[in-house]
Design an enzyme around this catalytic site. Structure first.
Site, short mmCIF file in Angstrom:
data_model
loop_
_atom_site.label_atom_id
_atom_site.label_comp_id
_atom_site.label_asym_id
_atom_site.label_seq_id
_atom_site.Cartn_x
_atom_site.Cartn_y
_atom_site.Cartn_z
CG HIS A 58 36.84 35.77 38.61
ND1 HIS A 58 37.06 36.72 39.59
CD2 HIS A 58 35.93 36.31 37.78
CE1 HIS A 58 36.30 37.78 39.36
NE2 HIS A 58 35.60 37.56 38.26
CE LYS A 118 31.43 42.40 31.46
NZ LYS A 118 32.67 41.73 31.89
CG ASP A 137 34.27 40.66 39.79
OD1 ASP A 137 34.96 40.59 38.75
OD2 ASP A 137 33.28 39.93 40.00
CG HIS A 149 38.69 40.16 36.32
ND1 HIS A 149 38.39 39.12 35.45
CD2 HIS A 149 37.51 40.48 36.93
CE1 HIS A 149 37.10 38.84 35.54
NE2 HIS A 149 36.54 39.64 36.42
O1 LIG Z 1 31.41 34.96 32.74
C1 LIG Z 1 31.74 34.69 33.88
O2 LIG Z 1 31.49 33.62 34.41
C2 LIG Z 1 32.57 35.66 34.68
C3 LIG Z 1 32.58 37.02 34.10
C4 LIG Z 1 33.36 37.96 34.92
O3 LIG Z 1 34.17 37.58 35.72
C5 LIG Z 1 33.20 39.40 34.79
O4 LIG Z 1 32.58 39.83 33.82
O5 LIG Z 1 33.71 40.12 35.66
FE LIG Z 2 34.57 39.10 37.20
#
Ligand SMILES: O=C(O)CCC(=O)C(=O)O
Ligand SMILES: [Fe+2]
Length: 970
Positions: free
Chosen positions: A912, A837, A858, A856
């Site tokens: 996070h 992503k 992951d 959230h």
């Molecule tokens: O951008 C970030 O450091 C974390 C992004 C994130 O947690 C996610 O996309 O699941």
């Molecule tokens: Fe994430």
């Protein structure tokens, strides 16, 4: 804390906490706990999750209608009546003396003078002890039993009748309580009157009581009980019923905010005002009697007739009334004020303001049991749905509701309903017009309003009433009966008894349950899902199904392609909507996927200085720029944050949907104290065992760490980042060519999350998703073609990452005391799926108010992330949101849900979120490693035993994902 536990703790407001494991706790857990899941952080298959911030523990909260509750009300009654009556002892003393010896005590003021002369200042407080004790006892019973009888009678009446005849319930409740309260008061009152009016009888209660009993016997203490009842019961009924009514009306009409959202000070103000107004009513209705008593006492041998003749009817009702209003109003206001202040002090809501429709305890328990038994049957989603009707019956008692029903201000009807004069929706009379007139009327109403009422529509009133009756009877069935018809999420059928699950705009829940079924055409009708009860449901509805098709939703078959009618499209009026199959439209709409069917107008604004900005048509209207600007119109299909950011940058404001509510705002919730750093693990600097220990410890404690010397060359990461950044800097039109489609199963491409979040807020981020591995899943067609070396850079990164993932999974496996390959095998071995992503967080005018990715965990097994050098990642640790200080060239590792599950909770998936930056673009490149959808993931057998039972239910990863993305319970 495991996932489920954490989610339960997170957003429960303090007022819903229950300290005891009683039925209410069960209800709260069952009904509210699971609904606190936060939204998907990534569209598609990875992430979303529970939690946001821990609510504080609130010990000592009292459960409504528990013994503690009644004890508190009793104590509040003591404080309320004892103190106020004691305070007015001097007044009472003069009044009693006036009634006994009117010749000597002619008026209140002269009465004070006589007392002062004869007995000194101390004389004013003669009898204060029996007053305090007597009225404390009376207050205890009056308020304690009132709360008891109010609930008791409401329960007997049942929710519907309790609401309908609430005044009757207040009257009966207060009368019953007063009967008991006067029994408590009577002996004290007898002694008090004697002490106050017979000089030399006794000094106070301690010598007065024995003396009284000696001369009159114990029964003498109760000689006055009947007149006392006669005086007090009607008075108290008036006092309580009018208080309840006034308070209810104040909250209904005078204060736009629901009671539970009003400050405690305001609530207490309402209690005092309600008490004061109730006091006025009491003063008015009891006034003639009061005047009568005074008159009769003053004129020995006089009759009621004499009194009326002398005072006149008007005088009887009004003489001395203002003074009594002030006295009794103040006294009653103070009594309710003190009583409710006491309640607030012990953590209870103030009295009144909600209809007393508490479901009987037994009924509530029954519902809880049903819920509990259903929850044991975890395989069926439908068993887990929270019905608004059930929530309502649980909430009715205390007048509070779960926070997910509380709309944000711009939606609250109390605030947003227009109260000015407004036109009515069009009314069209089918009988009163010919076809041409009717056509005009309907077309106009549809153009102008899109809604109208039909009169003389040909459906007999009786038919409508019958359909309503059988429908209502169904909803009044016991919960178990209704649940037999529950809709099954994911079954493809919408028919049945249902409740919407947090899929709404703004993530709020609607206060409604529903039943859906087809009535036409016959081939679509499935009588199996129609209610069996009431027995005549089917015949009633069936009989009228043709005509019933008027009020039901009429829609094309799913396969029909719907777009603007050709006849209405031309060069001058280009199509405004994309043609698509109705079922695809429905899918996108139900899942709140990008409105690809709707085209947004974006203007390119070129001013005199040749500055180019993008502007929406809407903004253009607001700006009313001078003529000098030129505008070029173009269409944009989805609102990208990047586009919004470029429009907002100019005026430093941002659309309200990006403004988080306070408990999420990073400006408020970021921890500024000294905080520990996330663990840093150097892969070069440690032996295998040391490494295992460090990784295991970091994964147990934090669920996140940074890896140094991970083996991926800096050059490879820099290339990955360069090509990603170049892609996002392409013209918008070019990026849109990769727009993620809103079709089931499509999970790759350029995207922006739309309105799927908790609290309906939007994330300040655009993203790109595509698979990196295994080769069978990689679809290069979905990857950016521009820049040209995008593919090469990503393939190179993927190669390294697959190796790093293997290595970390082995280490984590060892850290659990297992063979090196156990974890990876459990995740599908070489079938492990890596999805990249790219997060693009444009500069944001208010980084203190917005969030990038919302809180959230992951959803996948493990995530490897490389950000650019703009800070933004935060983790939730020890109840605080703390910033992650990324070390250049490191790789950040997140433990995801699937590893938490496999390790049976030993490793924690990290909560996070990301913040954004005012000037700089932040970007990050997480790679989510997840098992194939068909893999069943549950706690590893080796880790489950008698001492450590399985904490998670095994399920296919794709089902886990489905539940998580749709906010269903796991
Ligand atoms: O951008 C970030 O450091 C974390 C992004 C994130 O947690 C996610 O996309 O699941
Ligand atoms: Fe994430």
């Amino acid at each position: 804390m495991d996932l489920a536990e954490r989610s339960r703790q997170s957003f429960l407001p303090s007022f819903l906490y229950s300290p005891s494991p009683a039925a209410r706790t069960l209800a709260v857990d069952r009904i509210l706990g699971r609904s606190l899941v936060s939204p998907a952080a990534e569209v598609g298959s990875t992430s979303p999750t529970p939690i946001v911030a821990q609510a504080p523990n609130e010990p000592g909260k009292i459960e409504m209608y528990s013994p503690m509750f009644y004890a508190a009300c009793t104590a509040g009654g003591i404080a309320s009546c004892g103190l106020t009556h004691m305070a007015v002892t001097p007044l009472d003393l003069v009044k009693c003396n006036m009634q006994i010896d009117p010749a000597k005590y002619k008026s209140i003021s002269s009465g004070f003078g006589v007392l002062l002369k004869e007995q000194g200042v101390r004389g004013f407080f003669r009898g204060w002890v029996p007053t305090l004790l007597g009225y404390s006892a009376q207050g205890a019973c009056k308020f304690g039993f009132y709360e008891f009888f109010k609930k008791y009678y409401s329960d007997i009446a049942g929710p519907e009748y309790a609401a309908k005849y609430k005044t009757l319930i207040y009257l009966a409740g207060s009368a019953s309580a007063e009967v008991i309260a006067d029994v408590a008061l009577c002996p004290f009152e007898a002694v008090k009157v004697r002490v106050q009016t017979q000089p030399g009888f006794a000094r106070g209660l301690s010598d007065g009581l024995p003396k009284f009993v000696r001369s009159e016997g114990v029964s003498g203490l109760y000689k006055g009980i009947v007149p006392l009842w006669g005086r007090q019961i009607p008075y108290t009924m008036m006092k309580f019923a009018s208080f309840e009514t006034v308070v209810e009306m104040v909250y209904k009409y005078a204060i736009p905010t629901p009671k539970e959202q009003c400050s405690k000070t305001l609530q207490l103000g309402v209690s005092f005002a309600g008490g004061y107004i109730a006091g006025i009513f009491c003063a008015i209705v009891s006034h003639p009697a009061d005047n009568l008593v005074s008159f009769l006492n003053n004129a020995k041998g006089a009759t009621v007739g004499d009194a009326v003749k002398k005072l006149g009817l008007w005088g009887l009702f009004t003489r001395g009334l203002p003074l009594r209003i002030v006295m009794i109003g103040t006294l009653t206001g103070a009594q309710w004020g003190i009583y409710d202040a006491f309640k607030v002090m012990v953590g209870l809501p103030t009295t009144g303001g909600v209809a007393p429709a508490a479901a009987p305890a037994s009924e509530r328990d029954q519902k809880n049991q049903v819920l509990a038994s259903r929850s044991s049957d975890l395989d069926q989603h439908k068993m887990e749905v929270e019905r608004v009707q059930v929530i309502a019956s649980v909430c009715a008692a205390d007048g509070v509701m779960p926070p997910e029903f509380i709309r944000s201000e711009h939606e609250q009807p109390g605030i947003t309903t227009y109260r000015g004069p407004a036109p009515e929706i069009p009314v069209i009379d089918l009988a009163g017009a010919d076809q041409a007139q009717l056509t005009i009327a309907m077309a106009e109403a549809s153009r102008e309003w899109g809604i109208f009422q039909l009169l003389n529509h040909g459906i007999p009133g009786e038919v409508i009433r019958e359909v309503q009756r059988v429908g209502m009877e169904f909803f009044e069935l016991p919960q178990e009966e209704k649940e037999k018809y529950a809709t099954v999420p994911g079954s493809g059928s919408l028919e049945g008894y249902g409740t919407k699950l947090q899929k709404e705009l703004e993530g709020k829940k609607a206060w409604v349950d529903f039943f859906f079924h087809y009535v036409s055409p016959p081939s679509r009708v499935n009588h199996a899902i129609w209610p069996e009860k009431p027995a005549d449901y089917r015949t009633t509805v069936n009989k009228e199904k043709v005509r019933m098709s008027w009020p039901v939703f009429c829609s094309p078959p799913g396969e029909m392609v719907i777009g603007p009618l050709q006849q209405l499209v031309s060069d001058e009026s280009p199509p405004k909507y994309k043609a698509k199959k109705y079922k695809d439209y429905a899918y996108c709409k139900l899942n709140k996927l990008p409105h690809i069917w709707m085209v947004t107008d974006i203007m390119v604004d070129i001013d005199m200085k040749k500055n180019i900005t993008l502007i929406t048509t809407h903004q253009l209207e607001r700006k009313k720029r001078p003529q000098a600007s030129a505008y070029h119109r173009r269409k944009m299909e989805v609102e990208r944050v990047q586009v919004i950011a470029s429009v907002c940058a100019a005026d430093g404001v941002m659309p309200p949907e990006f403004i988080r509510s306070e408990h999420e705002q990073p400006g408020i919730t970021t921890y500024r104290g000294s905080a520990p750093e996330i663990p840093v693990i150097d892969l070069a600097g440690a032996g295998k065992d040391q490494l295992t220990i460090a990784v295991a410890e970091a994964s147990r404690e934090w669920g996140i760490f940074q890896l140094l010397n991970h083996g991926i060359p800096g050059e490879v990461i820099r290339e990955l980042q360069r090509v990603g950044k170049e892609f996002f800097e392409l013209p918008q039109e070019e990026k849109e060519m990769y727009a993620m489609e809103c079709k089931p199963g499509s999970s790759e491409g350029y995207g922006t999350k739309l309105q799927k979040e908790l609290e309906g807020k939007k994330a300040w981020v655009d993203f790109f998703f595509h698979y990196l591995s295994p080769p069978a899943r990689v679809n290069h067609a979905a990857w950016p073609k521009n820049p040209a070396d995008y593919r090469k850079a990503n393939e190179e990164y993927a190669k390294h990452l697959v190796g790093l993932a293997d290595r970390m999974l082995m280490t984590l496996s060892r850290g659990l005391g297992l063979g090196e390959h156990v974890l990876k095998e459990a995740l599908g071995g070489d079938g492990l799926e890596l999805r990249l992503k790219i997060n693009y967080y444009p500069p944001c005018p208010r980084p203190d108010l917005a969030l990038g990715v919302v809180a959230h965990t992951d959803m996948c097994a493990i995530t490897f992330l490389v950000p650019n050098l703009v800070p933004g990642l935060q983790v939730f640790k020890d109840e605080h949101w703390i910033d992650v200080n990324f070390i250049p060239n490191a790789v950040i590792v997140h433990i995801g849900d699937q590893i938490e599950i496999l390790s049976n909770g030993a490793y924690k998936s990290v909560l996070h979120r990301t913040t954004v930056n005012k000037e700089k673009v932040r970007m990050s490149w997480p790679v989510f490693c997840a098992p194939p959808g068909e893999m069943v993931i549950g706690p590893l057998q080796q880790l489950v035993g008698d001492e450590s039972p399985a904490k998670y239910k095994p399920k296919k990863y794709k089902d886990y994902a489905y539940c998580k993305l749709n906010k269903l319970p796991q």
